[in-house]
Motif scaffolding. Sequence first.
Motif, PDB file in Angstrom:
ATOM      1  N   MET A   1       0.815  -1.200   0.000  1.00 49.07           N
ATOM      2  CA  MET A   1       0.000   0.000   0.000  1.00 49.07           C
ATOM      3  C   MET A   1       0.861   1.268   0.000  1.00 49.07           C
ATOM      4  SD  MET A   1      -2.999   0.957  -0.197  1.00 49.07           S
ATOM      5  CE  MET A   1      -4.468   1.612   0.428  1.00 49.07           C
ATOM      6  N   ASN A   2       1.957   1.213   0.743  1.00 48.65           N
ATOM      7  CA  ASN A   2       2.839   2.381   0.790  1.00 48.65           C
ATOM      8  C   ASN A   2       3.455   2.680  -0.576  1.00 48.65           C
ATOM      9  OD1 ASN A   2       2.430   2.980   3.472  1.00 48.65           O
ATOM     10  ND2 ASN A   2       4.165   1.756   4.200  1.00 48.65           N
ATOM     11  N   ARG A   3       3.757   1.627  -1.348  1.00 48.84           N
ATOM     12  CA  ARG A   3       4.329   1.838  -2.670  1.00 48.84           C
ATOM     13  C   ARG A   3       3.351   2.552  -3.594  1.00 48.84           C
ATOM     14  NH1 ARG A   3       6.952  -3.885  -4.138  1.00 48.84           N
ATOM     15  NH2 ARG A   3       6.950  -4.462  -1.955  1.00 48.84           N
ATOM     16  N   VAL A   4       2.077   2.232  -3.475  1.00 48.27           N
ATOM     17  CA  VAL A   4       1.054   2.875  -4.306  1.00 48.27           C
ATOM     18  C   VAL A   4       0.952   4.353  -3.961  1.00 48.27           C
ATOM     19  CG1 VAL A   4      -1.402   2.940  -4.823  1.00 48.27           C
ATOM     20  CG2 VAL A   4      -0.240   0.729  -4.611  1.00 48.27           C
ATOM     21  N   ILE A   5       0.982   4.662  -2.700  1.00 53.15           N
ATOM     22  CA  ILE A   5       0.903   6.062  -2.258  1.00 53.15           C
ATOM     23  C   ILE A   5       2.140   6.835  -2.719  1.00 53.15           C
ATOM     24  CG2 ILE A   5       0.888   7.582  -0.240  1.00 53.15           C
ATOM     25  CD1 ILE A   5      -0.814   5.430   1.173  1.00 53.15           C
ATOM     26  N   ILE A   6       3.307   6.237  -2.521  1.00 53.08           N
ATOM     27  CA  ILE A   6       4.550   6.911  -2.931  1.00 53.08           C
ATOM     28  C   ILE A   6       4.570   7.097  -4.447  1.00 53.08           C
ATOM     29  CG2 ILE A   6       7.051   6.637  -3.098  1.00 53.08           C
ATOM     30  CD1 ILE A   6       6.932   5.295  -0.319  1.00 53.08           C
ATOM     31  N   SER A   7       4.178   6.080  -5.186  1.00 55.09           N
ATOM     32  CA  SER A   7       4.129   6.189  -6.646  1.00 55.09           C
ATOM     33  C   SER A   7       3.150   7.260  -7.091  1.00 55.09           C
ATOM     34  CB  SER A   7       3.738   4.852  -7.272  1.00 55.09           C
ATOM     35  OG  SER A   7       4.701   3.871  -6.988  1.00 55.09           O
ATOM     36  N   SER A   8       2.008   7.330  -6.440  1.00 54.31           N
ATOM     37  CA  SER A   8       1.002   8.344  -6.768  1.00 54.31           C
ATOM     38  C   SER A   8       1.526   9.745  -6.506  1.00 54.31           C
ATOM     39  CB  SER A   8      -0.281   8.113  -5.972  1.00 54.31           C
ATOM     40  OG  SER A   8      -0.836   6.864  -6.281  1.00 54.31           O
ATOM     41  N   VAL A   9       2.207   9.917  -5.392  1.00 53.40           N
ATOM     42  CA  VAL A   9       2.777  11.226  -5.055  1.00 53.40           C
ATOM     43  C   VAL A   9       3.831  11.625  -6.083  1.00 53.40           C
ATOM     44  CG1 VAL A   9       4.212  12.440  -3.360  1.00 53.40           C
ATOM     45  CG2 VAL A   9       2.251  11.091  -2.594  1.00 53.40           C
ATOM     46  N   ILE A  10       4.667  10.675  -6.497  1.00 55.16           N
ATOM     47  CA  ILE A  10       5.705  10.968  -7.490  1.00 55.16           C
ATOM     48  C   ILE A  10       5.079  11.346  -8.826  1.00 55.16           C
ATOM     49  CG2 ILE A  10       7.556   9.928  -8.860  1.00 55.16           C
ATOM     50  CD1 ILE A  10       8.364   8.389  -6.307  1.00 55.16           C
ATOM     51  N   VAL A  11       4.044  10.630  -9.237  1.00 53.47           N
ATOM     52  CA  VAL A  11       3.375  10.946 -10.499  1.00 53.47           C
ATOM     53  C   VAL A  11       2.735  12.326 -10.449  1.00 53.47           C
ATOM     54  CG1 VAL A  11       1.406  10.321 -11.965  1.00 53.47           C
ATOM     55  CG2 VAL A  11       3.006   8.562 -11.216  1.00 53.47           C
ATOM     56  N   VAL A  12       2.075  12.648  -9.349  1.00 53.28           N
ATOM     57  CA  VAL A  12       1.445  13.964  -9.207  1.00 53.28           C
ATOM     58  C   VAL A  12       2.511  15.060  -9.189  1.00 53.28           C
ATOM     59  CG1 VAL A  12       0.161  15.438  -7.597  1.00 53.28           C
ATOM     60  CG2 VAL A  12      -0.646  13.120  -8.089  1.00 53.28           C
ATOM     61  N   LEU A  13       3.599  14.824  -8.495  1.00 55.92           N
ATOM     62  CA  LEU A  13       4.683  15.809  -8.447  1.00 55.92           C
ATOM     63  C   LEU A  13       5.292  16.016  -9.838  1.00 55.92           C
ATOM     64  CD1 LEU A  13       6.448  17.646  -6.711  1.00 55.92           C
ATOM     65  CD2 LEU A  13       7.935  15.693  -6.308  1.00 55.92           C
ATOM     66  N   ALA A  14       5.544  14.936 -10.554  1.00 53.70           N
ATOM     67  CA  ALA A  14       6.107  15.037 -11.909  1.00 53.70           C
ATOM     68  C   ALA A  14       5.151  15.774 -12.842  1.00 53.70           C
ATOM     69  CB  ALA A  14       6.433  13.658 -12.459  1.00 53.70           C
ATOM     70  N   ALA A  15       3.861  15.447 -12.772  1.00 56.68           N
ATOM     71  CA  ALA A  15       2.865  16.119 -13.615  1.00 56.68           C
ATOM     72  C   ALA A  15       2.798  17.603 -13.284  1.00 56.68           C
ATOM     73  CB  ALA A  15       1.501  15.460 -13.455  1.00 56.68           C
ATOM     74  N   SER A  16       2.891  17.945 -12.013  1.00 54.93           N
ATOM     75  CA  SER A  16       2.863  19.358 -11.608  1.00 54.93           C
ATOM     76  C   SER A  16       4.063  20.112 -12.149  1.00 54.93           C
ATOM     77  CB  SER A  16       2.831  19.476 -10.083  1.00 54.93           C
ATOM     78  OG  SER A  16       1.686  18.880  -9.554  1.00 54.93           O
ATOM     79  N   LEU A  17       5.238  19.510 -12.072  1.00 54.84           N
ATOM     80  CA  LEU A  17       6.440  20.165 -12.589  1.00 54.84           C
ATOM     81  C   LEU A  17       6.377  20.330 -14.102  1.00 54.84           C
ATOM     82  CD1 LEU A  17       9.243  18.547 -10.413  1.00 54.84           C
ATOM     83  CD2 LEU A  17       8.432  20.902 -10.340  1.00 54.84           C
ATOM     84  N   ILE A  18       5.877  19.314 -14.800  1.00 51.87           N
ATOM     85  CA  ILE A  18       5.736  19.412 -16.260  1.00 51.87           C
ATOM     86  C   ILE A  18       4.765  20.525 -16.623  1.00 51.87           C
ATOM     87  CG2 ILE A  18       4.826  18.225 -18.304  1.00 51.87           C
ATOM     88  CD1 ILE A  18       6.015  15.630 -17.071  1.00 51.87           C
ATOM     89  N   PHE A  19       3.643  20.612 -15.925  1.00 47.72           N
ATOM     90  CA  PHE A  19       2.657  21.661 -16.186  1.00 47.72           C
ATOM     91  C   PHE A  19       3.246  23.036 -15.907  1.00 47.72           C
ATOM     92  CE2 PHE A  19      -0.784  24.448 -14.713  1.00 47.72           C
ATOM     93  CZ  PHE A  19      -1.556  24.471 -15.856  1.00 47.72           C
ATOM     94  N   PHE A  20       3.944  23.190 -14.773  1.00 50.19           N
ATOM     95  CA  PHE A  20       4.555  24.474 -14.422  1.00 50.19           C
ATOM     96  C   PHE A  20       5.590  24.870 -15.469  1.00 50.19           C
ATOM     97  CE2 PHE A  20       7.738  26.991 -12.079  1.00 50.19           C
ATOM     98  CZ  PHE A  20       6.923  28.034 -11.670  1.00 50.19           C
ATOM     99  N   HIS A  21       6.380  23.909 -15.897  1.00 54.74           N
ATOM    100  CA  HIS A  21       7.408  24.146 -16.906  1.00 54.74           C
ATOM    101  C   HIS A  21       6.766  24.606 -18.219  1.00 54.74           C
ATOM    102  CE1 HIS A  21      11.222  23.474 -18.956  1.00 54.74           C
ATOM    103  NE2 HIS A  21      10.561  22.820 -19.881  1.00 54.74           N
TER     104      HIS A  21
END
Length: 126
Positions: A1-21
């Motif tokens: 379960m922790n891996r899913v949460i960590i993966s989700s956070v990483i995906v959201v963070l990456a998407a946010s940085l791409i959008f900001f960029h």
Amino acid sequence: MNRVIISSVIVVLAASLIFFHFQKVNTLDKTVDSSYDTIIEAYHNDDYDKITDELNKIKQSWDEVQTWVGMTIDSAELEEIEISLQQCMHYAEIKDKEDFIGEFVLFNLLIKHLPFFEKLDLESLL
């Protein structure tokens, strides 16, 4: 379960940085686009003070996004844009009409190509 949460956070963070960029690059494109007509009109009227003011706005916008653009664009492209902008500013300063317009058109085309290089598709990644 922790891996899913960590993966989700990483995906959201990456998407946010791409959008900001992408937003930063689009902001630069809009700044250059809005200044283009003003600069061309000032060019026809030989109003180099107006041209210099607009180029300074563009330079300020470029300085704000240069770091973000540098993350995904080849350094040769960045240098070409930087040199072209500096040349435009120099030609406006010495009031060299012919060289200025040629360099400004080149600079405008280089900036217009940035959103193409920033989008995420196979063609722009190769």
